[in-house]
Write a protein that holds these residues in place. Structure first.
Motif, PDB file in Angstrom:
ATOM      1  N   ARG A  27       0.804  -1.213   0.000  1.00  0.00           N
ATOM      2  CA  ARG A  27       0.000   0.000   0.000  1.00  0.00           C
ATOM      3  C   ARG A  27       0.842   1.270   0.000  1.00  0.00           C
ATOM      4  N   GLN A  28       2.165   1.132   0.241  1.00  0.00           N
ATOM      5  CA  GLN A  28       3.025   2.305   0.321  1.00  0.00           C
ATOM      6  C   GLN A  28       3.598   2.659  -1.051  1.00  0.00           C
ATOM      7  N   ARG A  29       3.759   3.942  -1.275  1.00  0.00           N
ATOM      8  CA  ARG A  29       4.467   4.405  -2.457  1.00  0.00           C
ATOM      9  C   ARG A  29       5.958   4.466  -2.105  1.00  0.00           C
ATOM     10  N   VAL A  30       6.750   3.633  -2.785  1.00  0.00           N
ATOM     11  CA  VAL A  30       8.150   3.428  -2.427  1.00  0.00           C
ATOM     12  C   VAL A  30       9.046   3.925  -3.547  1.00  0.00           C
ATOM     13  N   ALA A  31      10.117   4.614  -3.164  1.00  0.00           N
ATOM     14  CA  ALA A  31      11.114   5.071  -4.133  1.00  0.00           C
ATOM     15  C   ALA A  31      12.503   4.676  -3.658  1.00  0.00           C
ATOM     16  N   LEU A  32      13.405   4.453  -4.607  1.00  0.00           N
ATOM     17  CA  LEU A  32      14.779   4.068  -4.325  1.00  0.00           C
ATOM     18  C   LEU A  32      15.715   5.031  -5.030  1.00  0.00           C
ATOM     19  N   LEU A  33      16.633   5.611  -4.265  1.00  0.00           N
ATOM     20  CA  LEU A  33      17.608   6.543  -4.818  1.00  0.00           C
ATOM     21  C   LEU A  33      18.997   5.937  -4.688  1.00  0.00           C
ATOM     22  N   GLU A  34      19.659   5.725  -5.811  1.00  0.00           N
ATOM     23  CA  GLU A  34      21.018   5.176  -5.843  1.00  0.00           C
ATOM     24  C   GLU A  34      21.845   6.006  -6.819  1.00  0.00           C
ATOM     25  N   THR A  35      22.959   6.515  -6.348  1.00  0.00           N
ATOM     26  CA  THR A  35      23.764   7.404  -7.197  1.00  0.00           C
ATOM     27  C   THR A  35      24.468   6.652  -8.322  1.00  0.00           C
ATOM     28  N   ARG A  36      24.760   5.361  -8.119  1.00  0.00           N
ATOM     29  CA  ARG A  36      25.443   4.571  -9.153  1.00  0.00           C
ATOM     30  C   ARG A  36      24.717   3.241  -9.345  1.00  0.00           C
ATOM     31  N   PRO A  37      23.638   3.217 -10.110  1.00  0.00           N
ATOM     32  CA  PRO A  37      22.912   1.958 -10.333  1.00  0.00           C
ATOM     33  C   PRO A  37      23.841   0.882 -10.895  1.00  0.00           C
ATOM     34  N   PRO A  38      23.651  -0.369 -10.487  1.00  0.00           N
ATOM     35  CA  PRO A  38      24.556  -1.435 -10.923  1.00  0.00           C
ATOM     36  C   PRO A  38      24.308  -1.848 -12.362  1.00  0.00           C
ATOM     37  N   GLN A  39      25.311  -2.519 -12.929  1.00  0.00           N
ATOM     38  CA  GLN A  39      25.148  -3.134 -14.238  1.00  0.00           C
ATOM     39  C   GLN A  39      24.225  -4.341 -14.090  1.00  0.00           C
ATOM     40  N   VAL A  40      23.196  -4.383 -14.897  1.00  0.00           N
ATOM     41  CA  VAL A  40      22.213  -5.458 -14.791  1.00  0.00           C
ATOM     42  C   VAL A  40      22.357  -6.463 -15.922  1.00  0.00           C
ATOM     43  N   ASP A  41      22.601  -5.983 -17.115  1.00  0.00           N
ATOM     44  CA  ASP A  41      22.734  -6.861 -18.285  1.00  0.00           C
ATOM     45  C   ASP A  41      24.166  -6.832 -18.802  1.00  0.00           C
ATOM     46  N   GLY A  42      24.497  -7.838 -19.594  1.00  0.00           N
ATOM     47  CA  GLY A  42      25.810  -7.871 -20.233  1.00  0.00           C
ATOM     48  C   GLY A  42      26.923  -8.406 -19.359  1.00  0.00           C
TER      49      GLY A  42
END
Length: 384
Positions: A27-42
């Motif tokens: 029920r909560q509106r959730v946000a995530l702040l990360e200055t350097r998002p990780p590599q996900v693909d490749g």
């Protein structure tokens, strides 16, 4: 522009990202702040090995599997047995089968586990904010405000700091922390081994440090060496490092071949004065650190996540003081027990007095033959 959320998580490492995922769909509106998002693909499945690994307990593996955020098995090592040796003949051996378990832990690379969590986040209702640096925090009884570089402000009923041992948010809030350097650094690297490890993790208390071999898939292993002179190890050539690590481990896995370059990081015990404040809470390394000799740092963080998710998902006001106090009280025993245990073991096994040396080695060997005590230790370690 002020964007408002129910819960804003600062820091998208393993703890912050898994917390955001655990809170998604609620029920909560959730946000995530990360200055350097990780590599996900490749990511390269064959050659791109990460020297930063974690020993994830069975209980936390089940938690991550429930989130559908567990990496492929070909990148995960399974520890079925732990062989621990003292510096003067003491020895204890733990087997998962003694406690009715499949494994004591799973050894997972940071990069691959983080990528698995972030892939799930991309398909969730968590709002992933554009990378930006936080510059100011303020809170009152009604809510909190985070100001970003460039002037954008984010409002929330609760801000959770998952921004690491050197937490910016903790300093901004004004929460002090007792920092006790161990005078040691952890040196990590991965190796290809001449012999199979057979799922056995090895740990040697050498009197001047702690050396661990952690099994990775195939004949690979990850080394963690807690020592007072990391510069000496880091300055070695690849061949010389392999020879030094193999020799200190008694050639347990034969000759070694370096897979990832060695890296070092200082070891410190960090105990913040508080883990909650007005409309703010902390989790993971921002809330506590432990010596890595037991491999429990990330498991404590996942324990934080599970309790926070339980308390916050359906809370009328996730930042209410009563909710945060339940989180603080619910985690204090587990965290302090692990901190004091790891700190005590480190000091016991690095104390130079001969009598202390005799006691620690005798204690290991006696515990090894004390069936009920040993079984209880195993079950506590793996979360049964």
């Amino acid at each position: 522009m002020n964007t408002h959320f129910d819960i804003l998580i600062l820091g998208g490492g393993l703890v912050g990202a898994s917390l955001a995922l655990a809170l998604s769909g609620g029920r909560q509106r959730v946000a995530l702040l990360e200055t350097r998002p990780p590599q996900v693909d490749g990511l390269d499945r064959d050659d791109d090995w990460d020297a930063r690994v974690y020993a994830v307990s069975p209980a936390n593996r089940r938690f991550l599997q429930q989130l559908e955020a567990w990496p492929a098995d070909d990148r995960v090592g399974m520890v079925t047995t732990m062989d621990v040796r003292g510096d003067a003949g003491g020895r204890i051996r733990f087997d998962a089968a003694e406690a009715g378990g499949e494994a004591l832990a799973w050894i997972v690379e940071n990069r691959w586990l983080l990528a698995a969590i972030w892939r799930r986040l991309a398909d969730s209702d968590v709002e992933l904010l554009d990378p930006a640096e936080a510059t100011a925090f303020a809170s009152d009884a009604r809510g909190a405000t985070l100001t970003l570089a460039g002037g954008r402000t984010l409002g929330a009923r609760l801000v959770i700091g998952c921004d690491g041992a050197n937490s910016w948010l903790r300093r901004e809030v004004g929460i002090g922390a007792a920092v006790s350097p161990y005078g040691h650094s952890g040196v990590v690297a991965n190796f290809l081994c001449e012999r199979d490890h057979d799922g056995v993790a090895h740990q040697w208390f050498t009197g001047d440090g702690v050396l661990a071999y952690l099994p990775l898939p195939g004949r690979r292993m990850s080394m963690v060496w807690s020592c007072a002179d990391p510069e000496r190890l880091l300055a070695l050539s690849p061949d010389a490092l392999c020879a030094a690590v193999a020799a200190r481990g008694g050639q347990q896995l034969g000759e070694l071949q370096l897979v990832t370059p060695a890296a070092g990081f200082p070891l410190r015990l960090i105990r913040p004065e508080r883990v909650i404040g007005e409309r703010v809470a902390f989790a993971g390394d921002a809330a506590h650190t432990v010596h890595p000799l037991a491999g429990q740092g990330v498991n404590l963080g996942f324990g934080d996540v599970q309790l926070l998710a339980t308390l916050l998902r359906d809370a009328d006001d996730p930042g209410a003081y009563g909710v945060l106090r339940r989180y603080e009280r619910g985690r204090i025993e587990a965290v302090r027990t692990m901190q004091y245990t790891c700190d005590g073991l480190f000091r016991l096994f690095t104390h130079p007095h001969p009598l202390v040396g005799w006691l620690r080695n005798t204690g290991l060997s006696l515990t090894n033959v004390a069936g009920p005590v040993k079984k209880r230790l195993i079950r506590e370690a793996i979360g049964f």
